[in-house]
Design a protein around this motif. Sequence first.
Motif, short mmCIF file in Angstrom:
data_model
loop_
_atom_site.label_atom_id
_atom_site.label_comp_id
_atom_site.label_asym_id
_atom_site.label_seq_id
_atom_site.Cartn_x
_atom_site.Cartn_y
_atom_site.Cartn_z
N LEU A 144 28.50 48.94 40.00
CA LEU A 144 27.35 49.12 39.12
C LEU A 144 26.08 48.57 39.75
CD1 LEU A 144 26.32 50.05 36.33
CD2 LEU A 144 26.95 47.79 35.44
N VAL A 145 26.21 47.46 40.45
CA VAL A 145 25.06 46.84 41.12
C VAL A 145 25.50 46.33 42.49
CG1 VAL A 145 23.94 46.11 38.97
CG2 VAL A 145 25.57 44.57 40.10
N GLY A 146 24.50 45.97 43.28
CA GLY A 146 24.77 45.28 44.54
C GLY A 146 25.07 46.20 45.71
N HIS A 147 25.33 45.58 46.84
CA HIS A 147 25.67 46.32 48.05
C HIS A 147 26.89 45.69 48.68
CE1 HIS A 147 23.02 43.04 49.46
NE2 HIS A 147 23.78 43.05 50.54
N PHE A 148 27.63 46.49 49.46
CA PHE A 148 28.86 46.02 50.08
C PHE A 148 29.15 46.87 51.31
CE2 PHE A 148 30.01 49.53 47.41
CZ PHE A 148 31.05 50.17 48.06
N GLN A 149 29.98 46.35 52.19
CA GLN A 149 30.49 47.10 53.32
C GLN A 149 31.85 47.68 52.93
OE1 GLN A 149 28.74 47.56 56.22
NE2 GLN A 149 27.07 46.42 55.22
N GLU A 162 27.44 41.95 46.93
CA GLU A 162 26.35 40.99 46.79
C GLU A 162 25.20 41.60 45.99
OE1 GLU A 162 25.20 39.19 50.43
OE2 GLU A 162 27.26 38.68 51.00
N TYR A 163 24.65 40.79 45.10
CA TYR A 163 23.55 41.25 44.24
C TYR A 163 22.59 40.09 44.03
CZ TYR A 163 21.22 43.21 40.10
OH TYR A 163 20.30 43.69 39.19
N ARG A 164 21.36 40.31 44.39
CA ARG A 164 20.31 39.30 44.25
C ARG A 164 20.71 37.99 44.91
NH1 ARG A 164 18.39 40.43 37.94
NH2 ARG A 164 17.42 42.45 38.37
N VAL A 170 34.10 41.88 44.56
CA VAL A 170 34.65 42.36 45.83
C VAL A 170 35.00 43.83 45.71
CG1 VAL A 170 35.60 40.14 46.58
CG2 VAL A 170 37.02 41.68 45.20
N ALA A 171 34.86 44.53 46.84
CA ALA A 171 35.44 45.87 46.98
C ALA A 171 36.81 45.65 47.59
CB ALA A 171 34.57 46.74 47.89
N LEU A 172 37.85 45.95 46.84
CA LEU A 172 39.21 45.57 47.21
C LEU A 172 40.09 46.79 47.42
CD1 LEU A 172 41.50 43.42 47.45
CD2 LEU A 172 41.75 43.62 44.95
N PRO A 180 38.68 51.86 47.36
CA PRO A 180 38.77 50.51 46.80
C PRO A 180 38.45 50.48 45.31
CG PRO A 180 36.71 50.76 47.98
CD PRO A 180 37.51 52.02 48.24
N VAL A 181 38.87 49.41 44.66
CA VAL A 181 38.40 49.12 43.31
C VAL A 181 37.40 47.97 43.42
CG1 VAL A 181 40.47 49.93 42.12
CG2 VAL A 181 40.34 47.54 42.87
N PHE A 182 36.62 47.78 42.36
CA PHE A 182 35.56 46.79 42.38
C PHE A 182 35.88 45.72 41.34
CE2 PHE A 182 34.11 50.61 44.27
CZ PHE A 182 33.42 50.17 45.38
N VAL A 183 36.21 44.55 41.85
CA VAL A 183 36.73 43.46 41.03
C VAL A 183 35.65 42.38 40.90
CG1 VAL A 183 38.51 41.69 40.83
CG2 VAL A 183 39.06 43.93 41.83
N SER A 184 35.43 41.91 39.70
CA SER A 184 34.50 40.81 39.49
C SER A 184 35.01 39.88 38.40
CB SER A 184 33.09 41.32 39.13
OG SER A 184 33.12 42.11 37.96
N PRO A 185 34.69 38.60 38.48
CA PRO A 185 35.09 37.68 37.42
C PRO A 185 34.46 38.09 36.09
CG PRO A 185 34.27 36.48 39.34
CD PRO A 185 33.91 37.91 39.53
N GLY A 186 35.22 38.00 35.03
CA GLY A 186 34.67 38.22 33.70
C GLY A 186 34.24 36.90 33.11
N ASN A 187 35.22 36.07 32.78
CA ASN A 187 34.96 34.76 32.19
C ASN A 187 36.14 33.85 32.49
OD1 ASN A 187 33.49 32.90 30.44
ND2 ASN A 187 35.09 33.26 28.92
N ARG A 188 35.85 32.59 32.74
CA ARG A 188 36.85 31.54 32.93
C ARG A 188 37.75 31.80 34.14
NH1 ARG A 188 39.89 30.10 27.60
NH2 ARG A 188 40.05 28.05 28.59
N ILE A 189 37.20 32.43 35.16
CA ILE A 189 37.94 32.65 36.40
C ILE A 189 36.94 32.80 37.54
CG2 ILE A 189 38.06 35.18 36.26
CD1 ILE A 189 41.03 34.88 37.22
N ASP A 190 37.32 32.34 38.73
CA ASP A 190 36.44 32.46 39.88
C ASP A 190 36.72 33.74 40.64
OD1 ASP A 190 38.45 31.71 42.19
OD2 ASP A 190 38.75 30.22 40.61
#
Length: 227
Positions: A144-149, A162-164, A170-172, A180-190
């Motif tokens: 949705l946002v950011g850039h990646f390799q 990475e965004y701002r 991560v692109a995993l 790849p799928v795009f994984v990001s923390p929601g809440n209470r996880i790193d």
Amino acid sequence: MERQYPHPFEVTLEEALRIQEDIRQKVSLEFPLKDEAVTLLAGVDVAYNALGQAVAVVVVLRWPSLEVVEVTSGVHKPSFPYVPGFLSFREGPAIEEAFRRLSVVPHLFFFDGQGIAHPRGVGIASHLGVLFGLVSIGVAKKPLVGHFQEPGEKRGSFTFVEYRGRRVGVALRTKDRTQPVFVSPGNRIDLERAREWALKTARGFRLPEPVRLAHIFSERLKGGKKQ
């Protein structure tokens, strides 16, 4: 399951912006559990039926067998308009209905959507994670946002989104030579644990099993088949 941070879903766009800013400040990236304490996972997905209703499904799986324990659903006709970045205001009521029908409380929730990899850091996994006090991960098919390799072609390869100036996901690669799928923390996880859990719950398919099964059930239910 009950809300820990109540707010209405039927709001104006300006009110939604204020709510997102408030929630963003409540997002935690600290994992409260030991991995061995996690025995129940959940996948959350929403589909839309021919009547324009949001059909939410929560699939609960036992870990590590990934045996299906429970499936609940909720249906709601959204009143909030479709505006990119505000998905949770459309789908939140149906998800909440499905949550309230759960007889167990999973330790970790996988959402089909974004976590903090969002223009304001509050994708659906973060929003609903804060709202219900969940440990949550966002797993999306597209960024949705950011850039990646582009990550390497082997399962487990990843690159940071990475965004701002911040690593928000991560692109995993969850399967060899698959998108790849795009994984990001929601809440209470790193971010590192979010990546690890997404990879180890992917069992031969592109999507981690909680999200994949939730998607299958939501598509089935939106067509009128009861579960």
